[in-house]
Motif scaffolding. Structure first.
Motif, PDB file in Angstrom:
ATOM      1  N   GLY A 150      63.872 -17.897  11.897  1.00  0.00           N
ATOM      2  CA  GLY A 150      63.159 -19.006  11.276  1.00  0.00           C
ATOM      3  C   GLY A 150      61.693 -19.075  11.640  1.00  0.00           C
ATOM      4  O   GLY A 150      60.846 -19.400  10.803  1.00  0.00           O
ATOM      5  N   PHE A 151      61.368 -18.781  12.895  1.00  0.00           N
ATOM      6  CA  PHE A 151      59.971 -18.828  13.328  1.00  0.00           C
ATOM      7  C   PHE A 151      59.128 -17.788  12.589  1.00  0.00           C
ATOM      8  O   PHE A 151      58.023 -18.077  12.129  1.00  0.00           O
ATOM      9  CB  PHE A 151      59.876 -18.597  14.843  1.00  0.00           C
ATOM     10  CG  PHE A 151      60.590 -19.639  15.667  1.00  0.00           C
ATOM     11  CD1 PHE A 151      60.407 -20.990  15.418  1.00  0.00           C
ATOM     12  CD2 PHE A 151      61.458 -19.270  16.679  1.00  0.00           C
ATOM     13  CE1 PHE A 151      61.064 -21.956  16.173  1.00  0.00           C
ATOM     14  CE2 PHE A 151      62.119 -20.222  17.439  1.00  0.00           C
ATOM     15  CZ  PHE A 151      61.931 -21.568  17.186  1.00  0.00           C
ATOM     16  N   GLU A 152      59.639 -16.588  12.489  1.00  0.00           N
ATOM     17  CA  GLU A 152      58.917 -15.523  11.768  1.00  0.00           C
ATOM     18  C   GLU A 152      58.752 -15.891  10.289  1.00  0.00           C
ATOM     19  O   GLU A 152      57.685 -15.683   9.693  1.00  0.00           O
ATOM     20  CB  GLU A 152      59.671 -14.200  11.891  1.00  0.00           C
ATOM     21  CG  GLU A 152      59.711 -13.618  13.289  1.00  0.00           C
ATOM     22  CD  GLU A 152      60.574 -12.362  13.332  1.00  0.00           C
ATOM     23  OE1 GLU A 152      59.996 -11.261  13.296  1.00  0.00           O
ATOM     24  OE2 GLU A 152      61.813 -12.481  13.381  1.00  0.00           O
ATOM     25  N   THR A 153      59.824 -16.421   9.703  1.00  0.00           N
ATOM     26  CA  THR A 153      59.766 -16.814   8.293  1.00  0.00           C
ATOM     27  C   THR A 153      58.712 -17.887   8.074  1.00  0.00           C
ATOM     28  O   THR A 153      57.916 -17.821   7.129  1.00  0.00           O
ATOM     29  CB  THR A 153      61.143 -17.333   7.833  1.00  0.00           C
ATOM     30  OG1 THR A 153      62.137 -16.339   8.079  1.00  0.00           O
ATOM     31  CG2 THR A 153      61.123 -17.677   6.363  1.00  0.00           C
ATOM     32  N   ALA A 154      58.688 -18.884   8.958  1.00  0.00           N
ATOM     33  CA  ALA A 154      57.712 -19.979   8.830  1.00  0.00           C
ATOM     34  C   ALA A 154      56.285 -19.458   8.951  1.00  0.00           C
ATOM     35  O   ALA A 154      55.388 -19.882   8.212  1.00  0.00           O
ATOM     36  CB  ALA A 154      57.992 -21.042   9.882  1.00  0.00           C
ATOM     37  N   SER A 172      68.599 -15.486   4.078  1.00  0.00           N
ATOM     38  CA  SER A 172      67.794 -14.815   5.099  1.00  0.00           C
ATOM     39  C   SER A 172      66.336 -15.206   4.919  1.00  0.00           C
ATOM     40  O   SER A 172      65.949 -15.766   3.880  1.00  0.00           O
ATOM     41  CB  SER A 172      67.933 -13.295   4.991  1.00  0.00           C
ATOM     42  OG  SER A 172      67.362 -12.837   3.773  1.00  0.00           O
ATOM     43  N   GLY A 173      65.527 -14.881   5.923  1.00  0.00           N
ATOM     44  CA  GLY A 173      64.100 -15.137   5.805  1.00  0.00           C
ATOM     45  C   GLY A 173      63.469 -14.330   4.691  1.00  0.00           C
ATOM     46  O   GLY A 173      62.623 -14.834   3.942  1.00  0.00           O
ATOM     47  N   VAL A 222      67.684 -22.532   3.686  1.00  0.00           N
ATOM     48  CA  VAL A 222      67.686 -21.185   4.262  1.00  0.00           C
ATOM     49  C   VAL A 222      68.613 -21.157   5.470  1.00  0.00           C
ATOM     50  O   VAL A 222      68.335 -21.784   6.503  1.00  0.00           O
ATOM     51  CB  VAL A 222      66.265 -20.750   4.674  1.00  0.00           C
ATOM     52  CG1 VAL A 222      66.270 -19.273   5.081  1.00  0.00           C
ATOM     53  CG2 VAL A 222      65.272 -20.999   3.555  1.00  0.00           C
ATOM     54  N   ASP A 223      69.711 -20.444   5.346  1.00  0.00           N
ATOM     55  CA  ASP A 223      70.673 -20.322   6.446  1.00  0.00           C
ATOM     56  C   ASP A 223      71.531 -19.098   6.174  1.00  0.00           C
ATOM     57  O   ASP A 223      71.897 -18.835   5.021  1.00  0.00           O
ATOM     58  CB  ASP A 223      71.552 -21.581   6.540  1.00  0.00           C
ATOM     59  CG  ASP A 223      72.200 -21.730   7.908  1.00  0.00           C
ATOM     60  OD1 ASP A 223      72.929 -20.796   8.329  1.00  0.00           O
ATOM     61  OD2 ASP A 223      71.987 -22.764   8.552  1.00  0.00           O
ATOM     62  N   ASP A 224      71.858 -18.350   7.200  1.00  0.00           N
ATOM     63  CA  ASP A 224      72.648 -17.135   7.005  1.00  0.00           C
ATOM     64  C   ASP A 224      74.149 -17.409   6.964  1.00  0.00           C
ATOM     65  O   ASP A 224      74.930 -16.521   6.646  1.00  0.00           O
ATOM     66  CB  ASP A 224      72.350 -16.132   8.129  1.00  0.00           C
ATOM     67  CG  ASP A 224      72.741 -16.668   9.502  1.00  0.00           C
ATOM     68  OD1 ASP A 224      73.577 -16.040  10.188  1.00  0.00           O
ATOM     69  OD2 ASP A 224      72.204 -17.726   9.899  1.00  0.00           O
ATOM     70  N   ARG A 225      74.544 -18.654   7.238  1.00  0.00           N
ATOM     71  CA  ARG A 225      75.976 -18.973   7.268  1.00  0.00           C
ATOM     72  C   ARG A 225      76.369 -19.807   6.044  1.00  0.00           C
ATOM     73  O   ARG A 225      75.755 -20.845   5.757  1.00  0.00           O
ATOM     74  CB  ARG A 225      76.327 -19.716   8.552  1.00  0.00           C
ATOM     75  CG  ARG A 225      75.984 -18.919   9.806  1.00  0.00           C
ATOM     76  CD  ARG A 225      76.398 -19.634  11.066  1.00  0.00           C
ATOM     77  NE  ARG A 225      77.853 -19.786  11.150  1.00  0.00           N
ATOM     78  CZ  ARG A 225      78.469 -20.329  12.204  1.00  0.00           C
ATOM     79  NH1 ARG A 225      77.760 -20.754  13.257  1.00  0.00           N
ATOM     80  NH2 ARG A 225      79.777 -20.445  12.212  1.00  0.00           N
ATOM     81  N   GLU A 226      77.376 -19.353   5.349  1.00  0.00           N
ATOM     82  CA  GLU A 226      77.828 -20.003   4.113  1.00  0.00           C
ATOM     83  C   GLU A 226      78.246 -21.454   4.350  1.00  0.00           C
ATOM     84  O   GLU A 226      77.930 -22.341   3.568  1.00  0.00           O
ATOM     85  CB  GLU A 226      79.005 -19.208   3.528  1.00  0.00           C
ATOM     86  CG  GLU A 226      79.625 -19.811   2.282  1.00  0.00           C
ATOM     87  CD  GLU A 226      78.728 -19.715   1.061  1.00  0.00           C
ATOM     88  OE1 GLU A 226      79.009 -20.413   0.072  1.00  0.00           O
ATOM     89  OE2 GLU A 226      77.746 -18.939   1.105  1.00  0.00           O
ATOM     90  N   MET A 262      68.659 -16.709  12.882  1.00  0.00           N
ATOM     91  CA  MET A 262      69.206 -15.872  11.810  1.00  0.00           C
ATOM     92  C   MET A 262      69.009 -14.416  12.191  1.00  0.00           C
ATOM     93  O   MET A 262      68.044 -14.078  12.887  1.00  0.00           O
ATOM     94  CB  MET A 262      68.498 -16.156  10.482  1.00  0.00           C
ATOM     95  CG  MET A 262      68.681 -17.544   9.931  1.00  0.00           C
ATOM     96  SD  MET A 262      67.923 -17.750   8.283  1.00  0.00           S
ATOM     97  CE  MET A 262      66.180 -17.558   8.687  1.00  0.00           C
ATOM     98  N   PRO A 263      69.898 -13.539  11.767  1.00  0.00           N
ATOM     99  CA  PRO A 263      69.704 -12.111  12.038  1.00  0.00           C
ATOM    100  C   PRO A 263      68.502 -11.581  11.281  1.00  0.00           C
ATOM    101  O   PRO A 263      68.120 -12.085  10.229  1.00  0.00           O
ATOM    102  CB  PRO A 263      71.008 -11.478  11.530  1.00  0.00           C
ATOM    103  CG  PRO A 263      71.536 -12.448  10.530  1.00  0.00           C
ATOM    104  CD  PRO A 263      71.135 -13.804  11.021  1.00  0.00           C
ATOM    105  N   GLY A 264      67.870 -10.542  11.830  1.00  0.00           N
ATOM    106  CA  GLY A 264      66.672  -9.993  11.189  1.00  0.00           C
ATOM    107  C   GLY A 264      65.493 -10.920  11.402  1.00  0.00           C
ATOM    108  O   GLY A 264      65.143 -11.264  12.530  1.00  0.00           O
ATOM    109  N   MET A 265      64.887 -11.375  10.345  1.00  0.00           N
ATOM    110  CA  MET A 265      63.753 -12.295  10.425  1.00  0.00           C
ATOM    111  C   MET A 265      64.267 -13.705  10.724  1.00  0.00           C
ATOM    112  O   MET A 265      64.960 -14.315   9.914  1.00  0.00           O
ATOM    113  CB  MET A 265      62.979 -12.274   9.104  1.00  0.00           C
ATOM    114  CG  MET A 265      61.808 -13.238   9.058  1.00  0.00           C
ATOM    115  SD  MET A 265      60.938 -13.206   7.463  1.00  0.00           S
ATOM    116  CE  MET A 265      60.036 -11.661   7.613  1.00  0.00           C
TER     117      MET A 265
END
Length: 231
Positions: A63-67, A36-37, A10-14, A58-61
């Motif tokens: 990593g902490f929110e996703t976890a 994204s999350g 999970v990462d927003d950068r290619e 990451m933009p939006g959600m």
């Protein structure tokens, strides 16, 4: 059946996803991308994963929110999460990561060998747990078959001179071997179940060898279709 474990990246950068894929490609597992999350949470709805590598910023959600969302779900609450982040100056990031449910926290740039070694441990653990689940399900199915055989033995016991039915004896021997193997590797939460199954298989062995005439289950206890004792 595909024996490869799935690893969620999970990462927003290619460029970061490409780097992770290059590092982990030698593990020969299924590497699944999420940008994204929100995308990661959708991926977790349909597939089972061995471990998640989760970027914090990451933009939006983030990593902490996703976890936190992952840990709220019953299906994924025990899924290991390794946080990856370029932010290493603030110790609060590590604290927040572990508080959100991470099992590890690695700062970028990270050592590729160390990351690969950590991920491989979780892949191995995931595969062993999956094997134990499969073995337990198989044993329950075989226990149900043995229950049916025990019922037939109670209704039509073999003549003493004839000895046990070879087909029943062969199946019982196979189950005994699998119960013994499972007992050596079973985690704590499965040990009691394996012990109960071992007792019932031993009782059926006694029946086939000319012991208890009640079908092999102590005190008249029988197995239900799901492998548990009938009430």
């Amino acid at each position: 059946m595909d024996d490869k474990a799935k690893i969620l990246l999970v990462d927003d950068r290619e460029e970061n996803l490409i780097a992770l894929e290059a590092i982990l490609s030698s593990l020969d597992q299924d590497l699944v991308r999420a940008r994204s999350g929100e995308e990661a949470l959708k991926a977790l709805l349909t597939d089972e994963y061995a471990v998640i590598l989760l970027d914090v910023v990451m933009p939006g959600m983030d990593g902490f929110e996703t976890a936190r969302d992952i840990k709220r779900r019953k299906k994924t609450r025990d899924l290991p999460i390794i946080f990856l982040t370029a932010v290493n100056s603030d110790p609060d990031y590590a604290f927040r990561g572990y508080a959100a449910g991470a099992v590890d926290f690695i700062s970028k740039p990270f050592d590729p060998w160390v990351l690969r070694a950590k991920v491989s441990v979780f892949v191995e653990l995931h595969n062993k747990n999956r094997q134990l689940r499969d073995q337990t399900a198989l044993l329950r199915e075989q226990a149900a078959m043995l229950r049916e055989q025990a019922t037939l033995l109670r209704e039509r016991p073999p003549e003493p001179a004839a000895g046990p039915d070879p087909a029943v004896a062969e199946r019982l021997a196979a189950v005994e071997e699998q119960v013994a193997a499972l007992g050596k590797r079973a985690p704590a939460e499965l040990r009691a179940e394996v012990e109960r199954l071992d007792e019932r298989v031993a009782a059926l062995r006694e029946t086939l060898d000319g012991g208890s005439p009640d079908g092999g289950f102590p005190d008249g206890e029988a197995l239900s279709s799901d492998g548990e004792p009938d009430a």
